[in-house]
Design a protein around this motif. Sequence first.
Motif, PDB file in Angstrom:
ATOM      1  N   ARG A 154      23.622  22.984  32.932  1.00  0.00           N
ATOM      2  CA  ARG A 154      22.384  22.195  33.076  1.00  0.00           C
ATOM      3  C   ARG A 154      21.763  22.364  34.454  1.00  0.00           C
ATOM      4  N   ASP A 155      22.578  22.701  35.443  1.00  0.00           N
ATOM      5  CA  ASP A 155      22.053  22.938  36.790  1.00  0.00           C
ATOM      6  C   ASP A 155      21.444  24.328  36.927  1.00  0.00           C
ATOM      7  N   GLY A 156      21.534  25.147  35.871  1.00  0.00           N
ATOM      8  CA  GLY A 156      20.879  26.455  35.889  1.00  0.00           C
ATOM      9  C   GLY A 156      21.803  27.653  35.923  1.00  0.00           C
ATOM     10  N   ILE A 157      23.121  27.446  35.955  1.00  0.00           N
ATOM     11  CA  ILE A 157      24.057  28.565  35.963  1.00  0.00           C
ATOM     12  C   ILE A 157      24.185  29.131  34.554  1.00  0.00           C
ATOM     13  N   ARG A 158      24.058  30.426  34.436  1.00  0.00           N
ATOM     14  CA  ARG A 158      24.315  31.102  33.169  1.00  0.00           C
ATOM     15  C   ARG A 158      25.813  31.412  33.107  1.00  0.00           C
ATOM     16  N   MET A 159      26.479  30.956  32.075  1.00  0.00           N
ATOM     17  CA  MET A 159      27.924  31.115  31.977  1.00  0.00           C
ATOM     18  C   MET A 159      28.311  31.876  30.721  1.00  0.00           C
ATOM     19  N   ILE A 160      29.072  32.946  30.929  1.00  0.00           N
ATOM     20  CA  ILE A 160      29.605  33.743  29.829  1.00  0.00           C
ATOM     21  C   ILE A 160      31.120  33.761  29.969  1.00  0.00           C
ATOM     22  N   LYS A 161      31.821  33.411  28.881  1.00  0.00           N
ATOM     23  CA  LYS A 161      33.285  33.322  28.912  1.00  0.00           C
ATOM     24  C   LYS A 161      33.866  34.325  27.913  1.00  0.00           C
ATOM     25  N   ILE A 162      34.710  35.207  28.416  1.00  0.00           N
ATOM     26  CA  ILE A 162      35.290  36.272  27.607  1.00  0.00           C
ATOM     27  C   ILE A 162      36.812  36.140  27.611  1.00  0.00           C
ATOM     28  N   PHE A 163      37.389  36.108  26.418  1.00  0.00           N
ATOM     29  CA  PHE A 163      38.840  36.036  26.275  1.00  0.00           C
ATOM     30  C   PHE A 163      39.339  37.358  25.712  1.00  0.00           C
ATOM     31  N   LEU A 164      40.186  38.046  26.487  1.00  0.00           N
ATOM     32  CA  LEU A 164      40.759  39.324  26.064  1.00  0.00           C
ATOM     33  C   LEU A 164      42.133  39.092  25.444  1.00  0.00           C
ATOM     34  N   THR A 165      42.355  39.651  24.274  1.00  0.00           N
ATOM     35  CA  THR A 165      43.629  39.447  23.604  1.00  0.00           C
ATOM     36  C   THR A 165      44.209  40.770  23.127  1.00  0.00           C
ATOM     37  N   ILE A 166      45.542  40.855  23.130  1.00  0.00           N
ATOM     38  CA  ILE A 166      46.249  42.041  22.658  1.00  0.00           C
ATOM     39  C   ILE A 166      47.432  41.603  21.806  1.00  0.00           C
ATOM     40  N   GLY A 167      47.949  42.528  21.005  1.00  0.00           N
ATOM     41  CA  GLY A 167      49.097  42.239  20.173  1.00  0.00           C
ATOM     42  C   GLY A 167      50.385  42.193  20.979  1.00  0.00           C
ATOM     43  N   ARG A 168      51.421  41.652  20.367  1.00  0.00           N
ATOM     44  CA  ARG A 168      52.712  41.482  21.034  1.00  0.00           C
ATOM     45  C   ARG A 168      53.276  42.817  21.524  1.00  0.00           C
ATOM     46  N   GLU A 169      53.278  43.824  20.644  1.00  0.00           N
ATOM     47  CA  GLU A 169      53.854  45.116  21.022  1.00  0.00           C
ATOM     48  C   GLU A 169      53.007  45.830  22.073  1.00  0.00           C
ATOM     49  N   MET A 170      51.688  45.642  22.020  1.00  0.00           N
ATOM     50  CA  MET A 170      50.837  46.235  23.044  1.00  0.00           C
ATOM     51  C   MET A 170      51.123  45.594  24.399  1.00  0.00           C
ATOM     52  N   GLN A 171      51.325  44.296  24.422  1.00  0.00           N
ATOM     53  CA  GLN A 171      51.674  43.642  25.681  1.00  0.00           C
ATOM     54  C   GLN A 171      52.996  44.182  26.217  1.00  0.00           C
ATOM     55  N   MET A 172      53.947  44.376  25.323  1.00  0.00           N
ATOM     56  CA  MET A 172      55.241  44.932  25.707  1.00  0.00           C
ATOM     57  C   MET A 172      55.069  46.296  26.372  1.00  0.00           C
ATOM     58  N   MET A 173      54.258  47.150  25.765  1.00  0.00           N
ATOM     59  CA  MET A 173      54.075  48.492  26.296  1.00  0.00           C
ATOM     60  C   MET A 173      53.358  48.474  27.645  1.00  0.00           C
ATOM     61  N   ARG A 174      52.359  47.613  27.776  1.00  0.00           N
ATOM     62  CA  ARG A 174      51.604  47.599  29.032  1.00  0.00           C
ATOM     63  C   ARG A 174      52.419  47.045  30.193  1.00  0.00           C
ATOM     64  N   LEU A 175      53.233  46.034  29.937  1.00  0.00           N
ATOM     65  CA  LEU A 175      54.087  45.530  31.010  1.00  0.00           C
ATOM     66  C   LEU A 175      55.133  46.565  31.395  1.00  0.00           C
ATOM     67  N   HIS A 176      55.627  47.286  30.416  1.00  0.00           N
ATOM     68  CA  HIS A 176      56.539  48.395  30.691  1.00  0.00           C
ATOM     69  C   HIS A 176      55.859  49.435  31.577  1.00  0.00           C
ATOM     70  N   ALA A 177      54.609  49.774  31.237  1.00  0.00           N
ATOM     71  CA  ALA A 177      53.877  50.779  32.005  1.00  0.00           C
ATOM     72  C   ALA A 177      53.653  50.311  33.438  1.00  0.00           C
ATOM     73  N   ARG A 178      53.360  49.033  33.613  1.00  0.00           N
ATOM     74  CA  ARG A 178      53.146  48.511  34.973  1.00  0.00           C
ATOM     75  C   ARG A 178      54.405  48.628  35.813  1.00  0.00           C
ATOM     76  N   TRP A 179      55.548  48.326  35.189  1.00  0.00           N
ATOM     77  CA  TRP A 179      56.789  48.385  35.955  1.00  0.00           C
ATOM     78  C   TRP A 179      57.081  49.803  36.427  1.00  0.00           C
ATOM     79  N   HIS A 180      56.745  50.802  35.618  1.00  0.00           N
ATOM     80  CA  HIS A 180      57.065  52.191  35.944  1.00  0.00           C
ATOM     81  C   HIS A 180      55.960  52.891  36.732  1.00  0.00           C
ATOM     82  N   ASP A 181      54.861  52.222  36.987  1.00  0.00           N
ATOM     83  CA  ASP A 181      53.768  52.811  37.764  1.00  0.00           C
ATOM     84  C   ASP A 181      53.735  52.156  39.133  1.00  0.00           C
TER      85      ASP A 181
END
Length: 336
Positions: free
Chosen positions: A216-243
Amino acid sequence: MAKSFSGTRLKGAIRLVTEADDAPKAGNASKTGRAKKPSEKASPDKTSSKAKEAHEPAFDLEADTLPQSIVDASFRSGDYPYGKRMKRKRYNRELEPLQIELQKLLSWAREEGERIVILFEGRDGAGKGGTIARFTQHLNPRQARVVALPKPSDTEKGQWYFQRYAAEMPTTGEIVFFDRSWYNRAGVERVMGFATEEQADAFLREVPAFEGMLVRDGIRMIKIFLTIGREMQMMRLHARWHDPLKRWKLSPIDFEALPRFDAYSDAFDDMLAKGSTPAAPWTVVRANDKLRARLNAIRHVLHTIPYKGKDKQAIGELDHKVVVTVKDYLDRGGER
């Protein structure tokens, strides 16, 4: 409370992927399974040149160091609607006109004195930082600012919960990107026990009023929620540890993401249901394919804001398999 940071703990949490490190690597074998000879590898000069041209790394640890069967299973996790990743060449071709449109958006905001908040939440490993980086890659940092607050200080813990976030709101002509936000209370704080259920419930009752005042004070607000599957999360955390270049992204809290996947699902579903309002709605982006997620997050913002000189043809159409409403996301059961 999460235990101290250790590689052993992470490996235990994602043992399925880590044990696969001893299997033949998809990036080092031909279709017949024969290991590539050194002479068959792309020359360093050619590879680095292509990476520089595309402003992207030439090596993808997630896809290039794991057996193809694990990569494919991870990609399909969470009932992701695509069976293959977007090609990097197509991604680069589509990204450039979107980033040009972002320049127009920022120029318009500066000329008109607009104040814009683009808020990103999501699961650990969903790609919030990488998506924000593609938004801001060619924007003037004096007018496009990223906010990624650390845990609150003792002083901040004694203040109104929203106070330190209110202090980061944009001034005229500025876009602020929140890499996580006040919704920490509905997500990680709730799941990890840093906030009580009473505090989380109170937050979800109060957040529509807080955001309503900002809008109402004039701020334009956009909210984005990013989601991934369980196995994809597993793979990405694995990749982070090895990088070694990405290991800094891991924290003790990340170690709890996998065993608490279902608890996070429940908390995020509640957050989306109660935090999405007509004044400040949530939009869900399914991010198993980080390239599609980045492009469509940018398209969503460009379509939403009525900036001057918008080229709709350059922006292109949203992929509604990737970008979904909160209602559609919750109706299909969220990410389980």
